[in-house]
Design a protein around this motif. Structure first.
Motif, mmCIF file in Angstrom:
data_model
loop_
_atom_site.group_PDB
_atom_site.id
_atom_site.type_symbol
_atom_site.label_atom_id
_atom_site.label_comp_id
_atom_site.label_asym_id
_atom_site.label_seq_id
_atom_site.Cartn_x
_atom_site.Cartn_y
_atom_site.Cartn_z
ATOM 1 N N LYS A 1 -1.088 1.681 -9.611
ATOM 2 C CA LYS A 1 -2.357 1.717 -8.906
ATOM 3 C C LYS A 1 -3.412 1.095 -9.802
ATOM 4 O O LYS A 1 -3.627 1.533 -10.924
ATOM 5 N N LYS B 1 1.253 4.140 -2.854
ATOM 6 C CA LYS B 1 0.978 5.520 -2.464
ATOM 7 C C LYS B 1 2.123 6.454 -2.831
ATOM 8 O O LYS B 1 1.917 7.580 -3.295
ATOM 9 N N GLU C 1 0.826 -1.209 0.000
ATOM 10 C CA GLU C 1 0.000 0.000 0.000
ATOM 11 C C GLU C 1 0.866 1.267 0.000
ATOM 12 O O GLU C 1 0.597 2.216 -0.736
#
Length: 320
Positions: free
Chosen positions: A318, A121, A117
């Motif tokens: 993503k 990010k 994650e």
């Protein structure tokens, strides 16, 4: 008595990053070296015209086509191949270090992120950091050969080729002249690498994010080629625009233009003298050249990696 309820904790899945072997990095390096030396070598005529437009007042207002005609008329067709030797050798060593370095540093920065994650990010920072660090070390290898190339292109009769040009540069100026352009070259090449790798990554992400999993699995070879080509062309435009001012200053520095003093002072002075318009002289030809270079490099890099049996690079796109 009712059993007391305890807060449940979610256990994060182990964060696994594929590990590359020395053989994998060798394959990345060979693929990067070959794709860069082939593309930069093929673009030598365009680069000759672009450099002359930047440093020769008689060609400053010429287009790529008219500038090329003028050079051929004065020097013959061989004039467009001036500097081919240092270009091919310089970008062979630089390309190997850059592409292998990008794969290495991207993996390291993904590991620093700590989990999937966080890696997604902060993927922009990872792309920027990996491309910048890889390019910095690659430019240590490139700078002396780039200095030789620019002398050969910008000063007619300076030497007959790579060996004689490099030897003369060492004899007359030593290490100081070989690395006179190091600051402007990293100011040029780091933005170039940022545009090349970061924009390419995001172009692929944008395309695949809008596809269903079924569509991704059923992509034809032509479709994949088109995506890679289009992403490379856009990344090439970005790389050219970001690095153009420093590219102009690098040509001026290696020809000996500007005042004496520290490199930073010379760069600032030359930038003021050139102005915004002068710093972007030759941008059109360079955008054409760079779009071809970057798209060609990524296509060749992938093909050569596949031929060598190397694994794909790490992806942190993503998904949605």
């Amino acid at each position: 008595m009712a059993a007391s309820s305890k807060p449940t904790t979610t256990i994060a899945k182990p964060f696994h990053v594929a590990q590359f072997t020395a053989r994998d990095y060798s394959a990345f390096g060979i693929a990067g070296a070959l794709c860069c030396t082939i593309t930069h070598g093929a673009m030598t005529p365009i680069d000759v015209v672009k450099t002359r437009i930047q440093v020769d007042p008689n060609l400053a207002r010429h287009s790529l086509l008219s500038g090329g005609r003028k050079i051929v008329a004065a020097e013959g067709p061989r004039g467009l191949l001036t500097g081919f030797g240092p270009t091919a050798v310089g970008y062979f060593v630089q390309g190997g270090a850059k592409f292998a370095g990008y794969e290495f540093w991207k993996k390291k920065f993904i590991e620093v992120a700590g989990d999937q994650e966080s890696a997604v990010k902060y993927r922009t920072a990872i792309y920027l950091g990996a491309s910048s660090v890889a390019e910095f070390f690659a430019d240590i290898l490139l700078t002396p050969l780039e200095a030789t190339r620019i002398r050969l292109v910008s000063q007619r009769g300076y030497a007959t080729g790579l060996v004689t040009g490099f030897t003369r540069l060492v004899r007359e100026g030593g290490v100081r002249d070989l690395y006179a352009g190091f600051l402007p070259i990293i100011c040029k090449q780091i933005p170039y690498a940022i545009g090349q790798f970061t924009v390419n990554e995001f172009c692929h992400e944008l395309v695949y994010r809008n596809m269903s999993e079924e569509k991704k699995r059923s992509l034809s070879g032509v479709s994949t080629f088109s995506i890679n080509l289009g992403s490379g062309v856009i990344a090439g435009f970005a790389a050219a625009i970001l690095s153009q001012p420093a590219d102009t200053l690098l040509s001026q520095i290696n020809k000996g233009h500007g005042p004496t003093g520290s490199m930073a002072y010379r760069l600032v002075t030359l930038a003021k003298q050139a102005g915004f318009r002068g710093l972007f002289a030759g941008l059109g030809p360079r955008m054409v050249m760079t779009a071809g270079l970057v798209s060609g490099q990524f296509l060749l890099y992938g093909a050569i990696k596949d031929a060598l049996g190397a694994p794909p690079g790490l992806e942190i796109h993503k998904e949605a």
